[in-house]
Motif scaffolding. Sequence first.
Motif, PDB file in Angstrom:
ATOM      1  N   LEU A  76      46.683  33.251  46.431  1.00 42.29           N
ATOM      2  CA  LEU A  76      45.549  34.065  45.991  1.00 42.29           C
ATOM      3  C   LEU A  76      44.304  33.187  45.983  1.00 42.29           C
ATOM      4  O   LEU A  76      44.202  32.225  45.220  1.00 42.29           O
ATOM      5  CB  LEU A  76      45.806  34.650  44.602  1.00 42.29           C
ATOM      6  CG  LEU A  76      44.803  35.709  44.132  1.00 42.29           C
ATOM      7  CD1 LEU A  76      44.782  36.908  45.077  1.00 42.29           C
ATOM      8  CD2 LEU A  76      45.127  36.173  42.714  1.00 42.29           C
ATOM      9  N   ILE A  77      43.360  33.532  46.848  1.00 42.80           N
ATOM     10  CA  ILE A  77      42.148  32.746  47.065  1.00 42.80           C
ATOM     11  C   ILE A  77      40.972  33.409  46.351  1.00 42.80           C
ATOM     12  O   ILE A  77      40.886  34.636  46.289  1.00 42.80           O
ATOM     13  CB  ILE A  77      41.838  32.652  48.571  1.00 42.80           C
ATOM     14  CG1 ILE A  77      42.999  31.980  49.307  1.00 42.80           C
ATOM     15  CG2 ILE A  77      40.532  31.933  48.841  1.00 42.80           C
ATOM     16  CD1 ILE A  77      42.925  32.125  50.819  1.00 42.80           C
ATOM     17  N   LYS A  84      41.228  34.963  39.568  1.00 44.88           N
ATOM     18  CA  LYS A  84      42.462  34.801  40.339  1.00 44.88           C
ATOM     19  C   LYS A  84      43.624  34.269  39.503  1.00 44.88           C
ATOM     20  O   LYS A  84      44.766  34.717  39.678  1.00 44.88           O
ATOM     21  CB  LYS A  84      42.223  33.918  41.567  1.00 44.88           C
ATOM     22  CG  LYS A  84      41.692  32.519  41.283  1.00 44.88           C
ATOM     23  CD  LYS A  84      41.357  31.804  42.580  1.00 44.88           C
ATOM     24  CE  LYS A  84      40.840  30.401  42.298  1.00 44.88           C
ATOM     25  NZ  LYS A  84      39.542  30.441  41.544  1.00 44.88           N
ATOM     26  N   THR A  85      43.365  33.327  38.593  1.00 50.63           N
ATOM     27  CA  THR A  85      44.453  32.789  37.779  1.00 50.63           C
ATOM     28  C   THR A  85      45.007  33.863  36.845  1.00 50.63           C
ATOM     29  O   THR A  85      46.223  34.013  36.704  1.00 50.63           O
ATOM     30  CB  THR A  85      43.963  31.581  36.962  1.00 50.63           C
ATOM     31  OG1 THR A  85      43.508  30.554  37.860  1.00 50.63           O
ATOM     32  CG2 THR A  85      45.077  31.016  36.100  1.00 50.63           C
ATOM     33  N   ALA A  88      46.848  36.485  39.023  1.00 47.67           N
ATOM     34  CA  ALA A  88      48.096  35.938  39.560  1.00 47.67           C
ATOM     35  C   ALA A  88      49.174  35.901  38.487  1.00 47.67           C
ATOM     36  O   ALA A  88      50.325  36.284  38.724  1.00 47.67           O
ATOM     37  CB  ALA A  88      47.848  34.527  40.111  1.00 47.67           C
ATOM     38  N   HIS A 101      54.313  31.588  38.786  1.00 44.98           N
ATOM     39  CA  HIS A 101      52.884  31.426  39.037  1.00 44.98           C
ATOM     40  C   HIS A 101      52.547  29.939  38.997  1.00 44.98           C
ATOM     41  O   HIS A 101      52.931  29.232  38.066  1.00 44.98           O
ATOM     42  CB  HIS A 101      52.061  32.166  37.979  1.00 44.98           C
ATOM     43  CG  HIS A 101      50.607  31.810  37.998  1.00 44.98           C
ATOM     44  ND1 HIS A 101      49.898  31.471  36.861  1.00 44.98           N
ATOM     45  CD2 HIS A 101      49.718  31.711  39.022  1.00 44.98           C
ATOM     46  CE1 HIS A 101      48.650  31.195  37.185  1.00 44.98           C
ATOM     47  NE2 HIS A 101      48.521  31.322  38.488  1.00 44.98           N
ATOM     48  N   SER A 103      49.222  27.391  39.349  1.00 45.40           N
ATOM     49  CA  SER A 103      47.769  27.250  39.441  1.00 45.40           C
ATOM     50  C   SER A 103      47.424  25.841  39.908  1.00 45.40           C
ATOM     51  O   SER A 103      47.786  24.865  39.252  1.00 45.40           O
ATOM     52  CB  SER A 103      47.113  27.514  38.084  1.00 45.40           C
ATOM     53  OG  SER A 103      45.731  27.216  38.135  1.00 45.40           O
ATOM     54  N   ILE A 152      53.463  32.792  43.344  1.00 47.11           N
ATOM     55  CA  ILE A 152      52.073  33.035  43.711  1.00 47.11           C
ATOM     56  C   ILE A 152      51.268  31.823  43.269  1.00 47.11           C
ATOM     57  O   ILE A 152      51.367  31.382  42.122  1.00 47.11           O
ATOM     58  CB  ILE A 152      51.538  34.341  43.071  1.00 47.11           C
ATOM     59  CG1 ILE A 152      50.078  34.571  43.488  1.00 47.11           C
ATOM     60  CG2 ILE A 152      51.716  34.369  41.566  1.00 47.11           C
ATOM     61  CD1 ILE A 152      49.564  35.973  43.165  1.00 47.11           C
ATOM     62  N   ASP A 154      47.385  30.066  43.087  1.00 47.81           N
ATOM     63  CA  ASP A 154      45.960  30.394  43.185  1.00 47.81           C
ATOM     64  C   ASP A 154      45.141  29.134  43.423  1.00 47.81           C
ATOM     65  O   ASP A 154      45.420  28.083  42.868  1.00 47.81           O
ATOM     66  CB  ASP A 154      45.473  31.149  41.944  1.00 47.81           C
ATOM     67  CG  ASP A 154      45.488  30.320  40.675  1.00 47.81           C
ATOM     68  OD1 ASP A 154      44.550  29.518  40.476  1.00 47.81           O
ATOM     69  OD2 ASP A 154      46.419  30.474  39.853  1.00 47.81           O
ATOM     70  N   ASP A 155      44.141  29.284  44.296  1.00 47.09           N
ATOM     71  CA  ASP A 155      43.298  28.138  44.665  1.00 47.09           C
ATOM     72  C   ASP A 155      41.981  28.649  45.246  1.00 47.09           C
ATOM     73  O   ASP A 155      41.929  29.726  45.839  1.00 47.09           O
ATOM     74  CB  ASP A 155      44.027  27.271  45.694  1.00 47.09           C
ATOM     75  CG  ASP A 155      43.238  26.020  46.088  1.00 47.09           C
ATOM     76  OD1 ASP A 155      42.386  25.581  45.304  1.00 47.09           O
ATOM     77  OD2 ASP A 155      43.496  25.497  47.197  1.00 47.09           O
TER      78      ASP A 155
END
Length: 253
Positions: A76-77, A84-85, A88, A101, A103, A152, A154-155
């Motif tokens: 997830l961008i 997003k965090t 996610a 998840h 992060s 998932i 996120d970044d």
Amino acid sequence: MPTGAPRPPHPAQPPAPGWSAPGAVPPSGGPQHPGGPSSHRADPTGHVPLPPVSAPLAPAVEHGAGTGAATLAVLLIGPAGAGKTTVARHWAQRRRVPTAHISLDDVREWVCSGFADPQSGWNEHSEAQYRLARRTCGFAARNFLANGISCIVDDAVFPDRPVVGLGGWKRHVGPGLLPVVLLPGLEIVLERNAERSGNRRLSDEEVAAIHGRMAGWYGSGLPIIDNSTYDVETTARVLDDVLARAIASPPTW
């Protein structure tokens, strides 16, 4: 048990750590134990390679059923303040199958003494720590997947920066990774950033610059969700629908 009596079925077991996607071709020379000595000699950081994800592990998902019981890896961008965090984590917590998840910011901040904060300027140290964090996230993702657990990550991946772009994630997780961009309007991002604290909070100028660069994802072929008017629950539901479509027709990236 009497001779010839039917044996009870074995309980379902998660895939073994040596898991590879259906149809994947093992490397020449036969399979190697992922924790073998050669693996450690190959990388001074102690990184242990696992089979990459070559495709989402799931049967076809019924229309309207979301991702269902699919085992998949998601990236997830989004810019700082996109949510997003939070999204996610919400999506991972509410799936009906095991889902983790990860992060990247949390993993970067595992470094305490000597943490190279990008807010102080992007340099060789912050880039090295970012690469290490991404490799750590990639290893964790593949480890979860090898044991039947979706994940998932996120970044904040920039479309105009190959060094910290999708290529690295593809190398560390595999071509089956499904990237989705979360990109609300600038005013929403600024409001959410103002609610942050510590080194997660950026200046308005930095937020605007990052948001502008993220707009480069339009036209990239990746699915984009504008969650300006969505709450977390709605955004997570839209994300699940987008991922279901991506499973059926993976984006080219």
